[in-house]
Design a protein around this motif. Structure first.
Motif, PDB file in Angstrom:
ATOM      1  N   PHE A  49       0.838  -1.236   0.072  1.00 13.38           N
ATOM      2  CA  PHE A  49      -0.036  -0.014   0.074  1.00 13.38           C
ATOM      3  C   PHE A  49       1.008   1.126   0.132  1.00 13.38           C
ATOM      4  O   PHE A  49       2.077   1.178   0.312  1.00 13.38           O
ATOM      5  CB  PHE A  49      -0.895  -0.015   0.983  1.00 13.38           C
ATOM      6  CG  PHE A  49      -1.859  -1.105   1.337  1.00 13.38           C
ATOM      7  CD1 PHE A  49      -2.826  -1.263   0.611  1.00 13.38           C
ATOM      8  CD2 PHE A  49      -1.493  -2.316   2.145  1.00 13.38           C
ATOM      9  CE1 PHE A  49      -3.818  -2.288   0.611  1.00 13.38           C
ATOM     10  CE2 PHE A  49      -2.357  -3.340   2.198  1.00 13.38           C
ATOM     11  CZ  PHE A  49      -3.406  -3.328   1.588  1.00 13.38           C
ATOM     12  N   ASP A  50       0.129   2.258  -0.574  1.00 18.30           N
ATOM     13  CA  ASP A  50       0.894   3.712  -0.580  1.00 18.30           C
ATOM     14  C   ASP A  50       0.766   4.055   1.082  1.00 18.30           C
ATOM     15  O   ASP A  50      -0.222   4.037   1.609  1.00 18.30           O
ATOM     16  CB  ASP A  50       0.406   4.547  -1.341  1.00 18.30           C
ATOM     17  CG  ASP A  50       1.190   5.691  -1.804  1.00 18.30           C
ATOM     18  OD1 ASP A  50       2.436   5.751  -1.252  1.00 18.30           O
ATOM     19  OD2 ASP A  50       0.864   6.623  -2.565  1.00 18.30           O
ATOM     20  N   THR A  51       1.754   5.216   1.449  1.00 21.58           N
ATOM     21  CA  THR A  51       1.667   5.781   2.704  1.00 21.58           C
ATOM     22  C   THR A  51       0.261   6.510   2.639  1.00 21.58           C
ATOM     23  O   THR A  51       0.287   7.478   1.502  1.00 21.58           O
ATOM     24  CB  THR A  51       2.984   6.768   2.907  1.00 21.58           C
ATOM     25  OG1 THR A  51       4.088   5.891   2.806  1.00 21.58           O
ATOM     26  CG2 THR A  51       2.770   7.394   4.241  1.00 21.58           C
ATOM     27  N   PRO A  52      -0.519   6.400   3.647  1.00 22.03           N
ATOM     28  CA  PRO A  52      -1.549   7.497   3.636  1.00 22.03           C
ATOM     29  C   PRO A  52      -1.370   8.998   3.315  1.00 22.03           C
ATOM     30  O   PRO A  52      -0.314   9.352   3.942  1.00 22.03           O
ATOM     31  CB  PRO A  52      -2.263   7.020   5.045  1.00 22.03           C
ATOM     32  CG  PRO A  52      -1.726   5.902   5.401  1.00 22.03           C
ATOM     33  CD  PRO A  52      -0.516   5.741   5.025  1.00 22.03           C
ATOM     34  N   ASP A  53      -2.309   9.666   2.652  1.00 23.79           N
ATOM     35  CA  ASP A  53      -2.050  10.790   2.165  1.00 23.79           C
ATOM     36  C   ASP A  53      -1.911  11.945   3.561  1.00 23.79           C
ATOM     37  O   ASP A  53      -1.163  12.786   3.260  1.00 23.79           O
ATOM     38  CB  ASP A  53      -3.255  11.333   1.675  1.00 23.79           C
ATOM     39  CG  ASP A  53      -3.336  10.986  -0.153  1.00 23.79           C
ATOM     40  OD1 ASP A  53      -2.240  10.368  -0.441  1.00 23.79           O
ATOM     41  OD2 ASP A  53      -4.284  10.820  -0.576  1.00 23.79           O
ATOM     42  N   HIS A  54      -2.794  11.650   4.599  1.00 20.99           N
ATOM     43  CA  HIS A  54      -2.600  12.805   5.754  1.00 20.99           C
ATOM     44  C   HIS A  54      -1.029  12.740   6.316  1.00 20.99           C
ATOM     45  O   HIS A  54      -0.465  13.543   6.446  1.00 20.99           O
ATOM     46  CB  HIS A  54      -3.677  12.505   6.769  1.00 20.99           C
ATOM     47  CG  HIS A  54      -3.196  11.080   7.600  1.00 20.99           C
ATOM     48  ND1 HIS A  54      -3.623   9.993   7.099  1.00 20.99           N
ATOM     49  CD2 HIS A  54      -2.809  11.232   8.793  1.00 20.99           C
ATOM     50  CE1 HIS A  54      -3.459   9.112   8.123  1.00 20.99           C
ATOM     51  NE2 HIS A  54      -3.081   9.838   9.035  1.00 20.99           N
ATOM     52  N   TYR A 245       1.810   1.739   8.975  1.00 22.00           N
ATOM     53  CA  TYR A 245       1.535   2.999   8.190  1.00 22.00           C
ATOM     54  C   TYR A 245       2.099   2.818   6.752  1.00 22.00           C
ATOM     55  O   TYR A 245       1.893   3.768   6.230  1.00 22.00           O
ATOM     56  CB  TYR A 245       1.905   4.208   8.847  1.00 22.00           C
ATOM     57  CG  TYR A 245       1.410   4.302  10.336  1.00 22.00           C
ATOM     58  CD1 TYR A 245      -0.011   4.733  10.292  1.00 22.00           C
ATOM     59  CD2 TYR A 245       2.081   3.779  11.391  1.00 22.00           C
ATOM     60  CE1 TYR A 245      -0.347   4.625  11.641  1.00 22.00           C
ATOM     61  CE2 TYR A 245       1.700   4.034  12.705  1.00 22.00           C
ATOM     62  CZ  TYR A 245       0.380   4.353  12.659  1.00 22.00           C
ATOM     63  OH  TYR A 245      -0.133   4.497  14.282  1.00 22.00           O
ATOM     64  N   ALA A 287       1.208  10.174  11.901  1.00 21.10           N
ATOM     65  CA  ALA A 287       0.715   8.974  11.766  1.00 21.10           C
ATOM     66  C   ALA A 287      -0.046   8.467  13.097  1.00 21.10           C
ATOM     67  O   ALA A 287      -0.915   7.556  13.075  1.00 21.10           O
ATOM     68  CB  ALA A 287       1.796   8.021  11.074  1.00 21.10           C
ATOM     69  N   CYS A 294      -6.646   4.086   8.610  1.00 21.26           N
ATOM     70  CA  CYS A 294      -5.887   3.543   7.600  1.00 21.26           C
ATOM     71  C   CYS A 294      -5.428   2.238   7.774  1.00 21.26           C
ATOM     72  O   CYS A 294      -5.155   1.246   6.955  1.00 21.26           O
ATOM     73  CB  CYS A 294      -5.092   4.593   7.051  1.00 21.26           C
ATOM     74  SG  CYS A 294      -3.900   5.295   8.540  1.00 21.26           S
ATOM     75  N   LYS A 297      -7.957  -0.744   7.672  1.00 26.38           N
ATOM     76  CA  LYS A 297      -8.274  -0.859   6.113  1.00 26.38           C
ATOM     77  C   LYS A 297      -7.176  -1.709   5.682  1.00 26.38           C
ATOM     78  O   LYS A 297      -7.518  -2.647   4.847  1.00 26.38           O
ATOM     79  CB  LYS A 297      -8.265   0.397   5.446  1.00 26.38           C
ATOM     80  CG  LYS A 297      -9.490   0.707   4.571  1.00 26.38           C
ATOM     81  CD  LYS A 297      -9.607   2.258   4.250  1.00 26.38           C
ATOM     82  CE  LYS A 297      -9.508   2.112   2.649  1.00 26.38           C
ATOM     83  NZ  LYS A 297      -9.729   3.541   2.149  1.00 26.38           N
TER      84      LYS A 297
END
Ligand SMILES: Cc1ncc(COP(=O)(O)O)c(C=O)c1O
Length: 403
Positions: A49-54, A245, A287, A294, A297
């Protein structure tokens, strides 16, 4: 190579350091991909997964604000406060920020802690299967790894009597990893309590690697520091941002433990790398303090993949697969296939199995030998369901072709 007639260029430490098997397989798979071969990788030790946007935004905000300078070597006070709050919230552990050191990944935290507590003559107990780097790190500190082989009937977890047997006058610490890389097993609270009792009785330090804490499926996570309060003053807990994360590239890990040890870790780090990257530290505050949705998910997605991969592996003759309860790895036993041949090539052990799977079936796995368990191979399911399905079709076909 020598300088002049006598002096060796490389130190004993450097000469003895082994290349990580995981990285070696990944390099070979990449090389094949460059040649245009469609390799499916089950070897990744990192979230797909990509690092979450926030979290990314917090880093770019830090950059925009010019927070791009040195930080205190042990980490930003604000981050250490967030980490202390995380330990309180998730693990019921109370640490003063002064007992916490932020490093360049959990690997670096582990390395630093071992450098701080181990020396020549010391022994460190490591249950096998183990994460590849533990024995190498123990050796880098001049100490001796003592491997305890676990059994399948115990879920590949170390029993207290096995620990007791391995302890000598030289034993300094136990290195524990739950959820485990490579097996995915998770120690229960009762199992940790039983192990902790031996550590208390025998005066051992414990390094508890909890980097996969957030990735558990259907079982609760427990930290040995939480379940055994009497042991707490002798446990160093290691965790980090990488796996929970999807932040492997940001290189943020942290350790928390007794003040004396952690002060020494900070002092040593201040003379080597100094602080972890400033903007990655700001990202980690976001994070840890931000919405944990996130993480959940990603965990739910890993759980689906685990169920699928375990179900498929169990249908392949000669492959025995337990049910991992955490992390993102399965560790099937494939030794029933050793001695067979694939188009003339004999599968003699896990190295040959992984090598042949890569060359012939174009799937990258990691041989169990590097984890101290040659009967097994490791497959990571930190990859898309589509690739998992395709890769397992190839594995299935490969096994059918064995004679
Ligand atoms: C058991 C275990 N501990 C520590 C690490 C290191 O994590 P980091 O990327 O934060 O250095 C890994 C990474 O694969 C791991 O599997």
């Amino acid at each position: 190579m020598t300088i002049g007639t006598q002096k060796k260029v490389l130190s004993r430490r450097a000469s003895e350091a082994e290349e990580s098997v995981t990285l070696a397989i990944t390099a070979k798979a990449n090389q094949m991909r460059e040649q245009g071969i469609d390799v499916i990788s089950f070897s990744a030790g990192e979230p797909d997964f990509d690092t979450p946007d926030h979290i990314k935004k917090a880093a770019s905000d830090a950059m925009a604000k010019g927070q791009t300078k040195y930080t205190p070597a042990s980490g930003l006070p604000a981050l250490r406060k967030s980490i202390a709050a995380k330990f309180q919230r998730d693990n019921g552990l109370t640490y003063d920020p002064a007992q916490i050191v932020v490093s360049c990944g959990a690997k670096h935290s582990l390395y630093n802690v071992m450098q701080a507590i181990l020396e020549e003559g010391d022994e460190a107990i490591i249950p096998a299967p183990y994460w590849v780097s533990y024995p190498a790190m123990v050796k880098c500190a001049g100490a001796t790894p003592v491997i305890v082989n676990t059994e399948e009937k115990d879920g590949l977890k170390m029993r207290p009597d096995q620990l007791r047997k391995a302890i000598t006058d030289r034993t300094k610490c136990l290195i524990l990893c739950s959820p485990s890389n490579p097996t995915g097993m998770v120690y229960s609270e009762a199992e940790l309590k039983a192990v902790a009792e031996v550590c208390i009785e025998k005066d051992l330090l414990v390094i508890s690697d909890e980097i996969y804490e957030k990735l558990v499926f259907g079982v609760p996570f427990a930290s040995i520091a939480t379940v055994a309060p009497k042991l707490r003053e002798r446990v160093v807990v290691v965790n980090g941002a990488s796996k929970a994360y999807a932040m492997t590239g940001w290189r943020i890990g942290y350790a928390a433990g007794p003040k004396e040890i952690m002060t020494a870790v900070g002092r040593m780090q201040s003379q080597s790398t100094s602080n972890a990257t400033s903007i990655a530290q700001y990202a980690t505050i976001a994070a840890l303090d931000g919405d944990q949705g996130c993480v959940e998910k990603m965990r739910v997605e890993y759980a689906k993949r685990r169920d699928y991969i375990v179900g498929r592996l169990r249908k392949i003759p000669g492959v025995a697969c337990g049910e991992p309860q955490g992390a993102f790895y399965v560790f099937p036993r494939v030794s029933a296939l050793y001695g067979k041949k694939h188009q003339g090539k004999a599968i003699t052990g896990s190295n040959m199995m992984s090598e042949t799977l890569l060359e012939r079936a174009h799937i990258a796995t990691v041989p169990g030998s590097g984890f101290g368990a040659d009967d097994y191979i490791r497959l990571s399911y930190a990859t898309s369901m589509e690739k998992i399905e395709k890769g397992l079709d190839r594995l299935d076909q490969f096994v059918k072709e064995l004679s």
